[in-house]
Enzyme design. Structure first.
Site, PDB file in Angstrom:
ATOM      1  N   GLY A   5     -23.997   4.119   1.216  1.00 29.25           N
ATOM      2  CA  GLY A   5     -22.922   4.571   0.313  1.00 29.25           C
ATOM      3  C   GLY A   5     -23.392   4.449  -1.118  1.00 29.25           C
ATOM      4  N   LYS A  50       0.860  -1.190   0.000  1.00 34.71           N
ATOM      5  CA  LYS A  50       0.000   0.000   0.000  1.00 34.71           C
ATOM      6  C   LYS A  50       0.890   1.232   0.000  1.00 34.71           C
ATOM      7  CE  LYS A  50      -4.483   0.790   0.163  1.00 34.71           C
ATOM      8  NZ  LYS A  50      -5.541  -0.064  -0.423  1.00 34.71           N
ATOM      9  N   GLY A  81     -21.448   5.567  -3.833  1.00 35.30           N
ATOM     10  CA  GLY A  81     -20.296   5.899  -4.676  1.00 35.30           C
ATOM     11  C   GLY A  81     -20.048   4.755  -5.642  1.00 35.30           C
ATOM     12  N   ASN A  82     -18.805   4.573  -6.013  1.00 39.25           N
ATOM     13  CA  ASN A  82     -18.474   3.526  -6.992  1.00 39.25           C
ATOM     14  C   ASN A  82     -19.003   2.158  -6.538  1.00 39.25           C
ATOM     15  OD1 ASN A  82     -16.388   1.196  -7.545  1.00 39.25           O
ATOM     16  ND2 ASN A  82     -16.342   2.543  -9.321  1.00 39.25           N
TER      17      ASN A  82
HETATM   18  P1  NAD Z   1     -16.634   6.571  -3.185  1.00 43.64           P
HETATM   19  O1  NAD Z   1     -15.876   7.734  -2.701  1.00 43.64           O
HETATM   20  O2  NAD Z   1     -16.882   6.399  -4.633  1.00 43.64           O
HETATM   21  O3  NAD Z   1     -18.072   6.528  -2.465  1.00 43.64           O
HETATM   22  C1  NAD Z   1     -18.239   6.606  -1.079  1.00 43.64           C
HETATM   23  C2  NAD Z   1     -19.727   6.830  -0.797  1.00 43.64           C
HETATM   24  O4  NAD Z   1     -19.904   6.812   0.607  1.00 43.64           O
HETATM   25  C3  NAD Z   1     -20.283   8.154  -1.307  1.00 43.64           C
HETATM   26  O5  NAD Z   1     -21.579   7.953  -1.819  1.00 43.64           O
HETATM   27  C4  NAD Z   1     -20.363   8.990  -0.036  1.00 43.64           C
HETATM   28  O6  NAD Z   1     -21.385   9.979  -0.093  1.00 43.64           O
HETATM   29  C5  NAD Z   1     -20.718   7.919   0.958  1.00 43.64           C
HETATM   30  N1  NAD Z   1     -20.467   8.318   2.332  1.00 43.64           N
HETATM   31  C6  NAD Z   1     -19.434   9.043   2.833  1.00 43.64           C
HETATM   32  N2  NAD Z   1     -19.616   9.241   4.140  1.00 43.64           N
HETATM   33  C7  NAD Z   1     -20.769   8.618   4.469  1.00 43.64           C
HETATM   34  C8  NAD Z   1     -21.505   8.462   5.657  1.00 43.64           C
HETATM   35  N3  NAD Z   1     -21.082   9.034   6.798  1.00 43.64           N
HETATM   36  N4  NAD Z   1     -22.645   7.749   5.633  1.00 43.64           N
HETATM   37  C9  NAD Z   1     -23.081   7.202   4.480  1.00 43.64           C
HETATM   38  N5  NAD Z   1     -22.450   7.320   3.318  1.00 43.64           N
HETATM   39  C10 NAD Z   1     -21.309   8.023   3.323  1.00 43.64           C
HETATM   40  O7  NAD Z   1     -15.878   5.293  -2.582  1.00 43.64           O
HETATM   41  P2  NAD Z   1     -15.955   3.804  -3.083  1.00 43.64           P
HETATM   42  O8  NAD Z   1     -14.874   3.565  -4.084  1.00 43.64           O
HETATM   43  O9  NAD Z   1     -17.358   3.455  -3.417  1.00 43.64           O
HETATM   44  O10 NAD Z   1     -15.494   3.015  -1.778  1.00 43.64           O
HETATM   45  C11 NAD Z   1     -16.396   2.752  -0.709  1.00 43.64           C
HETATM   46  C12 NAD Z   1     -15.757   1.780   0.252  1.00 43.64           C
HETATM   47  O11 NAD Z   1     -15.386   0.585  -0.433  1.00 43.64           O
HETATM   48  C13 NAD Z   1     -14.463   2.255   0.926  1.00 43.64           C
HETATM   49  O12 NAD Z   1     -14.406   1.669   2.212  1.00 43.64           O
HETATM   50  C14 NAD Z   1     -13.379   1.650   0.057  1.00 43.64           C
HETATM   51  O13 NAD Z   1     -12.158   1.508   0.757  1.00 43.64           O
HETATM   52  C15 NAD Z   1     -14.010   0.305  -0.241  1.00 43.64           C
HETATM   53  N6  NAD Z   1     -13.457  -0.353  -1.415  1.00 43.64           N
HETATM   54  C16 NAD Z   1     -13.536   0.232  -2.653  1.00 43.64           C
HETATM   55  C17 NAD Z   1     -13.044  -0.449  -3.760  1.00 43.64           C
HETATM   56  C18 NAD Z   1     -13.165   0.133  -5.135  1.00 43.64           C
HETATM   57  O14 NAD Z   1     -12.837  -0.573  -6.099  1.00 43.64           O
HETATM   58  N7  NAD Z   1     -13.658   1.355  -5.301  1.00 43.64           N
HETATM   59  C19 NAD Z   1     -12.427  -1.704  -3.606  1.00 43.64           C
HETATM   60  C20 NAD Z   1     -12.383  -2.275  -2.338  1.00 43.64           C
HETATM   61  C21 NAD Z   1     -12.884  -1.586  -1.249  1.00 43.64           C
END
Ligand code: NAD
Length: 466
Positions: free
Chosen positions: A263, A107, A265-266
């Site tokens: 959540g 990391k 997001g992605n």
């Molecule tokens: P992102 O930034 O695209 O989305 C995060 C989402 O969480 C957003 O909709 C945001 O509004 C929401 N959020 C933030 N604070 C919040 C709260 N207090 N309550 C509710 N929702 C809240 O991030 P992502 O890529 O979707 O990642 C989300 C999680 O998944 C993280 O823990 C990340 O480490 C994990 N993850 C992501 C990937 C990936 O490929 N993107 C892979 C493995 C793990």
């Protein structure tokens, strides 16, 4: 945030110690799993827009390479600390082993709030960071990727800079054009999560959400066959066991299975849309500002809600906003209310530690899919597992992302370009394979899925099992 990093590292180490004890590992074997192989901590200068030089702290921690090159993202965040990067690198070692891909764990991170930088400064920081780590990364050594606050655009800058640092090597080693072309492919393979026009793979954007849905379906199929074969030996999921007419396990159509996702997001968005396409009923979603739910148990129209969110800025703002979204029978809920809904499946896909000692007694879902990293605290995990809630751990549930990163690396090395269909088919096969190994250990040894995942991973890392 440093405290969070320390806590994160302590809890990663605690589960390693627990698993090592169960597996009767020697102290040396445990130490080898706990301690990173190499810690790179460095400072680098960047010229800011105003003409001043600013010093940034960066890390690249290479935790374990027993199974292959170190693999893991690069995080830009003001709270980045050595402990946090180390914990995340440790969990990458476990996640790659769980996923069955030939990688170890690593990391990286830079202590910076990217929101305070101009685009020009962000690019300069990205490039300077890569110059600092260029001698310790490579396609067969250490393969970085995006993480929090980094994305394909930043990967493009990083790859461009990395190629610059390697150019002299390319020229002096050989004049054979075939070898040079292969070497170039390998330079691209040093990073994953790249834009598609730069050797990135189709299917990566959706991969983490898609992988989670594959795991959910595999779990439900297993629960169904377990109950069908021998209803009295259902190990966990007591709620499901006592009600074999529960729609979750009644058949393979998921239309009555309700899901709430925290959540948007992605990860949350693609988990939701792919689950909806598969027939699940996604009845509630939220973002950082709050959530919405349909109160007549109909599925939400997630693409419509996503469009609305782009216009309004928040999900809650979408609720019946001038008829923009189709939620006449819905309502606005808080993030806490979403977690406590009586749904079949709860999907925390935003932040760590959202299910904890304060709210664990109020969780009513039968199954939790940990799509975020670490959304359920250790205490809540134990409490809910004892209660019969099945929790699919993050190292398995969200491993679709790193699995498709591996497929990107593989295509680069082999100079291939797969269709999205081919990537998705391969992802499905690999995720099911990963799930089955953990399910088998969990049922045979009567372990939670998390404990089973760590056992499977550690045995693979120590090369004690295929
Ligand atoms: P992102 O930034 O695209 O989305 C995060 C989402 O969480 C957003 O909709 C945001 O509004 C929401 N959020 C933030 N604070 C919040 C709260 N207090 N309550 C509710 N929702 C809240 O991030 P992502 O890529 O979707 O990642 C989300 C999680 O998944 C993280 O823990 C990340 O480490 C994990 N993850 C992501 C990937 C990936 O490929 N993107 C892979 C493995 C793990």
């Amino acid at each position: 945030m440093t405290n969070t990093g320390i806590q994160m590292l302590e809890s990663a180490k605690a589960i390693m110690r627990k698993t090592a004890k169960q597996l009767h590992l020697t102290d040396e074997q445990l130490e080898r799993l706990l301690e990173p192989e190499v810690i790179h901590e460095f400072n680098f200068e960047v010229m800011m827009d105003k003409g001043n030089l600013r010093l940034f702290k960066g890390y690249r921690i290479q935790h374990n390479s027993n199974l292959g090159p170190y693999k893991g993202g690069i995080r830009f965040h003001k709270g980045v600390s050595q402990e946090e990067v180390q914990a995340l690198a440790t969990l990458m070692t476990i996640k790659c082993a769980v996923a069955g891909i030939p990688y170890g764990g690593g990391k990286g991170g830079v202590v910076v709030d990217p929101k305070t930088l101009s685009e020009h400064e962000l690019k300069a920081v990205s490039k300077a960071y890569v110059r600092a780590i260029s001698s310790v990364i490579g396609p067969y050594v250490d393969v970085p990727a995006p993480d929090v606050n980094t994305n394909p655009k930043i990967m493009r800058w990083m790859v461009e800079e990395y190629i610059q640092t390697q150019k002299s090597k390319l020229k002096t080693q050989t004049h054979n054009s075939q070898i040079i072309s292969q070497r170039k492919n390998e330079l691209y393979a040093t990073f994953t999560g790249k834009p598609v026009d730069m050797g990135g793979t189709l299917g990566r954007t959706e991969a983490t959400g898609r992988g989670g849905v594959i795991i959910l379906k595999a779990l439900l199929s297993r629960l169904k066959s377990q109950i069908t074969n021998n209803p009295s030996t259902m190990l966990r999921a007591s709620k499901l066991q006592t009600n074999s007419s529960n729609p979750i396990i009644a058949d393979n159509s998921w239309e009555n299975v309700t899901i709430a996702i925290q959540g948007f997001g992605n990860v949350g968005y693609y988990f939701g849309t792919i689950a909806s396409e598969a027939g699940f009923k996604v009845i509630a979603v939220s973002d950082s500002k709050g959530g919405i739910m349909s109160n007549n148990h109909t599925s939400l129209d997630l693409p419509l809600i996503s469009d609305c969110k782009k216009n309004k800025g928040t999900l809650a703002g979408c609720y019946c906003a001038g008829g923009v979204c189709d939620l006449k029978n819905g309502k606005v809920i808080t993030n806490q209310e979403l977690l406590e809904l009586p749904v079949d499946i709860l999907v925390p896909a935003a932040l760590e530690n959202v299910i904890n000692a304060q709210n664990m007694h109020k969780i009513r879902a039968n199954i939790i899919i940990e799509m975020a990293n670490g959304p359920v605290t250790e205490e809540a995990y134990e409490y809910l597992t004892k209660k019969g809630v099945i929790i699919v751990p993050d190292v398995l549930a969200n491993s679709g992302g790193v699995t498709v990163s591996y497929l990107e690396w593989y295509q680069n090395i082999k100079n291939q370009h797969w269709t999205e269909k081919r990537v998705n088919a391969k992802l499905e096969k690999m995720m099911i394979h990963a799930f089955e190994a953990i399910w088998k250990t969990s049922t045979e040894k009567k372990l939670s899925l998390k404990q089973a995942a760590f056992e499977v991973a550690i045995l693979r890392i120590l090369k004690k099992e295929k």
